[in-house]
Design a protein around this motif. Structure first.
Motif, PDB file in Angstrom:
ATOM      1  N   ARG A 169      38.700 -22.024 -12.219  1.00 56.97           N
ATOM      2  CA  ARG A 169      39.463 -22.926 -12.101  1.00 56.97           C
ATOM      3  C   ARG A 169      38.866 -24.636 -11.663  1.00 56.97           C
ATOM      4  NH1 ARG A 169      45.704 -23.974 -12.220  1.00 56.97           N
ATOM      5  NH2 ARG A 169      44.825 -23.744 -10.080  1.00 56.97           N
ATOM      6  N   SER A 170      38.580 -23.878  -9.801  1.00 55.79           N
ATOM      7  CA  SER A 170      38.103 -24.441  -8.668  1.00 55.79           C
ATOM      8  C   SER A 170      36.553 -24.810  -9.210  1.00 55.79           C
ATOM      9  CB  SER A 170      38.387 -23.850  -7.226  1.00 55.79           C
ATOM     10  OG  SER A 170      39.818 -23.908  -7.660  1.00 55.79           O
ATOM     11  N   ALA A 171      35.697 -23.855  -9.481  1.00 53.50           N
ATOM     12  CA  ALA A 171      34.769 -23.794  -9.546  1.00 53.50           C
ATOM     13  C   ALA A 171      34.265 -25.242 -10.764  1.00 53.50           C
ATOM     14  CB  ALA A 171      33.927 -22.314  -9.851  1.00 53.50           C
ATOM     15  N   PHE A 172      34.756 -25.603 -11.560  1.00 51.01           N
ATOM     16  CA  PHE A 172      34.693 -26.541 -12.686  1.00 51.01           C
ATOM     17  C   PHE A 172      35.035 -28.023 -12.561  1.00 51.01           C
ATOM     18  CE2 PHE A 172      34.418 -22.865 -15.979  1.00 51.01           C
ATOM     19  CZ  PHE A 172      32.856 -23.308 -16.208  1.00 51.01           C
ATOM     20  N   TYR A 173      36.313 -27.660 -11.303  1.00 50.17           N
ATOM     21  CA  TYR A 173      36.855 -28.389 -11.339  1.00 50.17           C
ATOM     22  C   TYR A 173      35.636 -29.763 -10.135  1.00 50.17           C
ATOM     23  CZ  TYR A 173      40.329 -31.823  -8.920  1.00 50.17           C
ATOM     24  OH  TYR A 173      40.633 -33.397  -8.642  1.00 50.17           O
ATOM     25  N   ALA A 174      34.655 -28.915  -9.342  1.00 46.66           N
ATOM     26  CA  ALA A 174      34.693 -29.756  -8.456  1.00 46.66           C
ATOM     27  C   ALA A 174      32.993 -30.448  -8.009  1.00 46.66           C
ATOM     28  CB  ALA A 174      33.491 -28.383  -7.119  1.00 46.66           C
ATOM     29  N   PRO A 175      33.260 -30.539  -9.608  1.00 46.66           N
ATOM     30  CA  PRO A 175      32.095 -32.095  -9.755  1.00 46.66           C
ATOM     31  C   PRO A 175      32.678 -32.854  -9.876  1.00 46.66           C
ATOM     32  CG  PRO A 175      31.297 -29.953 -11.019  1.00 46.66           C
ATOM     33  CD  PRO A 175      32.255 -29.736  -9.911  1.00 46.66           C
ATOM     34  N   SER A 176      34.054 -32.665 -10.491  1.00 43.73           N
ATOM     35  CA  SER A 176      34.621 -34.005 -10.047  1.00 43.73           C
ATOM     36  C   SER A 176      35.118 -34.980  -9.325  1.00 43.73           C
ATOM     37  CB  SER A 176      36.197 -33.443 -11.083  1.00 43.73           C
ATOM     38  OG  SER A 176      36.021 -33.395 -12.758  1.00 43.73           O
ATOM     39  N   LEU A 177      35.203 -33.994  -7.622  1.00 39.70           N
ATOM     40  CA  LEU A 177      35.018 -34.618  -6.718  1.00 39.70           C
ATOM     41  C   LEU A 177      33.818 -35.142  -6.125  1.00 39.70           C
ATOM     42  CD1 LEU A 177      37.997 -32.113  -5.095  1.00 39.70           C
ATOM     43  CD2 LEU A 177      38.260 -34.582  -5.792  1.00 39.70           C
ATOM     44  N   LEU A 178      32.966 -34.442  -6.190  1.00 40.91           N
ATOM     45  CA  LEU A 178      31.918 -34.607  -6.187  1.00 40.91           C
ATOM     46  C   LEU A 178      31.098 -35.995  -6.681  1.00 40.91           C
ATOM     47  CD1 LEU A 178      30.604 -30.824  -4.649  1.00 40.91           C
ATOM     48  CD2 LEU A 178      31.962 -32.794  -3.775  1.00 40.91           C
ATOM     49  N   GLY A 179      30.456 -35.643  -7.608  1.00 42.89           N
ATOM     50  CA  GLY A 179      30.141 -36.696  -8.547  1.00 42.89           C
ATOM     51  C   GLY A 179      30.822 -38.351  -8.877  1.00 42.89           C
ATOM     52  N   ALA A 180      31.285 -38.538  -7.848  1.00 37.53           N
ATOM     53  CA  ALA A 180      31.485 -40.102  -7.477  1.00 37.53           C
ATOM     54  C   ALA A 180      31.193 -40.082  -7.061  1.00 37.53           C
ATOM     55  CB  ALA A 180      33.102 -40.011  -7.707  1.00 37.53           C
ATOM     56  N   SER A 181      30.190 -39.765  -6.029  1.00 34.46           N
ATOM     57  CA  SER A 181      29.410 -40.119  -4.988  1.00 34.46           C
ATOM     58  C   SER A 181      28.300 -40.158  -5.011  1.00 34.46           C
ATOM     59  CB  SER A 181      29.475 -38.798  -3.694  1.00 34.46           C
ATOM     60  OG  SER A 181      29.068 -37.566  -3.678  1.00 34.46           O
ATOM     61  N   MET A 182      27.804 -41.728  -4.136  1.00 34.49           N
ATOM     62  CA  MET A 182      26.416 -41.748  -3.683  1.00 34.49           C
ATOM     63  C   MET A 182      25.766 -40.459  -4.253  1.00 34.49           C
ATOM     64  SD  MET A 182      24.313 -43.990  -4.213  1.00 34.49           S
ATOM     65  CE  MET A 182      24.900 -45.166  -4.417  1.00 34.49           C
ATOM     66  N   SER A 183      25.730 -39.445  -2.976  1.00 36.23           N
ATOM     67  CA  SER A 183      25.114 -38.649  -3.054  1.00 36.23           C
ATOM     68  C   SER A 183      24.866 -37.680  -4.309  1.00 36.23           C
ATOM     69  CB  SER A 183      25.911 -37.180  -2.282  1.00 36.23           C
ATOM     70  OG  SER A 183      26.174 -38.208  -0.656  1.00 36.23           O
ATOM     71  N   ILE A 184      25.656 -37.375  -4.956  1.00 29.73           N
ATOM     72  CA  ILE A 184      25.458 -36.873  -6.487  1.00 29.73           C
ATOM     73  C   ILE A 184      24.400 -37.828  -7.379  1.00 29.73           C
ATOM     74  CG2 ILE A 184      25.564 -36.026  -8.129  1.00 29.73           C
ATOM     75  CD1 ILE A 184      25.851 -34.265  -5.883  1.00 29.73           C
ATOM     76  N   ALA A 185      25.153 -39.125  -7.839  1.00 30.54           N
ATOM     77  CA  ALA A 185      23.648 -40.005  -8.053  1.00 30.54           C
ATOM     78  C   ALA A 185      22.465 -40.342  -7.765  1.00 30.54           C
ATOM     79  CB  ALA A 185      24.784 -42.058  -7.651  1.00 30.54           C
ATOM     80  N   LEU A 186      22.251 -40.200  -6.527  1.00 28.49           N
ATOM     81  CA  LEU A 186      20.772 -40.095  -5.966  1.00 28.49           C
ATOM     82  C   LEU A 186      20.506 -38.392  -6.659  1.00 28.49           C
ATOM     83  CD1 LEU A 186      20.963 -41.411  -2.408  1.00 28.49           C
ATOM     84  CD2 LEU A 186      20.194 -42.649  -4.515  1.00 28.49           C
ATOM     85  N   VAL A 187      21.386 -37.672  -6.492  1.00 30.41           N
ATOM     86  CA  VAL A 187      20.036 -36.466  -6.541  1.00 30.41           C
ATOM     87  C   VAL A 187      19.701 -37.105  -8.936  1.00 30.41           C
ATOM     88  CG1 VAL A 187      21.197 -33.794  -7.425  1.00 30.41           C
ATOM     89  CG2 VAL A 187      21.324 -34.908  -5.382  1.00 30.41           C
ATOM     90  N   TRP A 188      20.853 -37.342  -9.424  1.00 29.94           N
ATOM     91  CA  TRP A 188      21.067 -37.391 -10.991  1.00 29.94           C
ATOM     92  C   TRP A 188      19.292 -38.196 -10.919  1.00 29.94           C
ATOM     93  CZ3 TRP A 188      24.239 -34.310 -11.979  1.00 29.94           C
ATOM     94  CH2 TRP A 188      24.309 -34.080 -13.660  1.00 29.94           C
ATOM     95  N   ARG A 189      19.312 -39.259  -9.891  1.00 28.59           N
ATOM     96  CA  ARG A 189      18.610 -39.889 -10.824  1.00 28.59           C
ATOM     97  C   ARG A 189      17.305 -39.537  -9.947  1.00 28.59           C
ATOM     98  NH1 ARG A 189      15.778 -45.361  -6.505  1.00 28.59           N
ATOM     99  NH2 ARG A 189      15.764 -43.538  -5.186  1.00 28.59           N
ATOM    100  N   ALA A 190      16.919 -38.528  -9.134  1.00 32.38           N
ATOM    101  CA  ALA A 190      15.774 -37.581  -8.811  1.00 32.38           C
ATOM    102  C   ALA A 190      15.557 -36.631 -10.190  1.00 32.38           C
ATOM    103  CB  ALA A 190      16.357 -36.122  -7.458  1.00 32.38           C
TER     104      ALA A 190
END
Lengths: 293, 320
Positions: free
Chosen positions: B124-145
């Motif tokens: 539950r926690s592991a699947f939930y984690a991206p919901s909190l991290l994903g809104a960040s610019m950091s992850i958006a930059l990862v996505w771009r890369a």
């Protein structure tokens, strides 16, 4: 709260499957999880990679750990150190947390536990503002803060929180307070407590789980927020970590990749720590927000 | 639960008409508690809404006084601005791809997790984690890369003989990478689904199993109807959020909405008009169209929900 003991009850047909089925289920879940965690592993690995390995190498792990990425990142961007950026981010996030916890719990108490004229319509309006797109009020808000001389300060990020503009949290706390037995206040009233005493001494302490959820979500969402900071802050000195990462958005040179992702790690670290420390509150808070509506 | 179940929501608490003095006093107290919210609602919500409606009929650049131009912003938007329509189509494409897939993923994993006993909390926690991290610019930059030319996704696909190249340089594919970032954050609706699934009485499944109902039959006739209020809640919430996507589109396109305006989502264009081009009136008009669009979509969802959302409160709430 008083739900049946779920974990022991047979949960649907799948629970009666044979061990082979259970193992297959776990295998599937772990496979999905690995795919999902890949971007995070990639981020961490890349933050340690030397410049020539970032795209040339297909391996996730770097051949050797390039610690200099982190020392470069520590120097920051635009001659503003990471320490400073971190401090700015913290200032905004903590101000927002304080504001939301105080103002949302006050409003929630009135909506959940007190009677007053217009309660119904005002509550409906409050719920409606949850759905209101931020952009509909963005430009006049910007003009207001501009008139007040608050553009390029942190007030536009903090002040609205002290006025309970995050209706989602008012709603969350209302839902929680409604679950508390009314006898509590009746007993307090007999003991001579007015509404203020019973708020501070009876209801507020019992609402702690909802307040913690509010605090953590406010922290994480404010920390991650990009749009508001992009609009209101323009001096590099005032930048937050999130905003500083923006300067990497334009730079497409691969040589900046290592330090850029090292800095991204700095930006994610507080959220990860918060998540690890408070995952129970976060997951339960999210779960209850959709249920008792 | 116990307290709410006995008193319907929104209904007034038991009449206290017998008591005399305290009533007015408590009215006053309520307004004291409510004062920050009232101030915020008036000054930071209602007033700005009125002002932005007014500005939407003006030409305003933040420096000179607003010039009243009637419906010009709106007519220009609808008839003379291809980039506007581009942003509408891009946003709708994104919403139509991201929201259903995100919810389907969330529901599938929630159903799988429901029957897991060991390690449920961890999953539950592991699947939930991206919901909190994903809104960040950091992850958006990862996505771009990782979706860039030569990034992990490109490598993986060309390894399998599929040659797309970098997604973020290809019109059509770039917005798909943004949608995938949203789908990746299925944890938040999943947690809500899971909580909803656990509220379904086990007896229903037992009775169905005794009657020989198949898994699919049970899913269709028990799980979906019993879960429909939660499904509805998730749908409305995710839809409203999806209409306002900004950060990943900004990151993927370096703030420009490219390539060929293919990631120019609505809010990115609004930001571009208002804060880059200083057309605050035009941006206000865009904001009002967005507000109306979200209002209409929500209203339509609420209207259709009568046909498919099933509230069990009447039948089994009393006993708890």
């Amino acid at each position: 709260m008083t739900t049946a003991p779920i974990s022991t009850a047979p949960a649907g047909p799948a629970a009666r499957r044979r061990p082979a089925g259970r193992i297959a289920l776990h295998a599937c879940l772990i496979a999905v999880l690995l795919v999902m965690l890949y971007p995070l592993a990639w981020l961490l690995a890349t933050s340690f990679k030397p410049a020539d390995e970032v795209i040339a190498s297909l391996k996730l792990l770097p051949s050797h750990f390039e610690w200099s990425n982190y020392s470069t990142a520590l120097d920051g961007v635009n001659e503003v150190s990471v320490g400073r950026l971190l401090w700015n981010s913290l200032l905004i996030a903590c101000g927002a947390v304080l504001g939301n916890v105080i103002s949302c719990s006050l409003a929630a108490y009135a909506f959940a536990r007190l009677r007053f004229r217009m309660r119904g319509p005002l509550f409906a309006f409050m719920i409606a503002t949850i759905m209101l797109p931020h952009h509909a009020i963005l430009i006049p808000q910007y003009i207001i803060f501009n008139q007040l001389g608050m553009v390029n300060t942190y007030w536009p990020m903090i002040l609205p929180k002290f006025l309970a503009t995050d209706a989602f949290f008012v709603f969350l706390i209302v839902q929680f307070m409604r679950g508390l037995p009314r006898e509590l206040e009746e007993a307090a009233r007999i003991d001579g407590c007015g509404p203020f005493r019973s708020f501070f001494s009876v209801i507020l302490p019992l609402t702690r789980p909802a307040l913690i959820t509010t605090a953590i979500f406010t922290f994480i969402w404010t920390w991650n927020d990009f749009f508001t900071q992009l609009i209101y802050l323009f001096e590099p000195e005032k930048f937050t970590l999130t905003l500083a990462l923006r300067s990497f958005v334009d730079a497409s040179s691969q040589s900046a990749f290592g330090p850029m992702f090292a800095m991204s790690v700095f930006a994610l670290l507080p959220i990860v720590l918060f998540f690890l420390a408070f995952q129970r509150f976060l997951v339960e808070g999210m779960a209850s927000s959709g249920l008792k509506g | 639960m116990t307290a709410t179940a006995t008193r319907p929501q929104g209904a007034a608490p038991p009449a206290t008409g017998g008591k005399r003095a305290p009533k007015r006093e408590r009215q006053g107290a309520a307004w004291v508690f409510l004062s920050p919210w009232v101030l915020g609602a008036a000054v930071l919500t209602l007033l700005p809404m009125a002002v932005s409606l007014y500005l939407s009929f003006t030409d305003y650049d933040m420096f000179d006084a607003p010039q009243w131009i009637g419906f010009r912003n709106y007519t220009q938007m609808f008839t003379e601005d291809p980039r506007y329509w581009r942003s509408v189509v891009t946003t709708l494409t994104y919403v139509v791809i991201a929201v259903p897939l995100q919810l389907a993923m969330a529901l599938a994993v929630a159903i799988a997790l429901k029957s897991v006993k060991r390690g449920k909390g961890f999953y539950r926690s592991a699947f939930y984690a991206p919901s909190l991290l994903g809104a960040s610019m950091s992850i958006a930059l990862v996505w771009r890369a990782i979706f860039n030319d030569g990034g992990s996704v490109d490598n993986l696909l060309s390894g399998m003989g599929i040659d797309i190249g970098g997604w973020i340089n290809k019109p059509g594919w770039a917005i798909l990478s943004v949608a995938l970032l949203t789908i990746w954050q299925f944890g938040a609706p999943m947690v809500i689904f899971l909580a909803g699934l656990q509220q379904i009485p086990v007896e229903l499944y037992e009775a169905a199993a005794v009657d020989g109902a198949s898994w699919w039959r049970q899913f269709r006739s028990i799980t979906i109807p019993m879960l429909s209020p939660v499904l509805f809640f998730n749908l409305v919430l995710q839809m409203i959020q999806a209409f306002q996507v900004f950060t990943p589109a900004f990151a993927v396109s370096a703030g420009k909405g490219g390539p060929a305006d293919s990631t120019l989502v609505y809010t990115l264009y609004l930001y571009d008009r208002g804060f880059t081009a200083s057309h605050m009136g035009y941006a206000s008009a865009m904001a009002w169209v967005l507000l109306l669009a979200i209002g209409v979509v929500t209203a339509v969802l609420f209207r259709t929900s009568r046909a498919w959302v099933f509230y069990a409160n009447d039948t089994n709430e009393g006993g708890r």
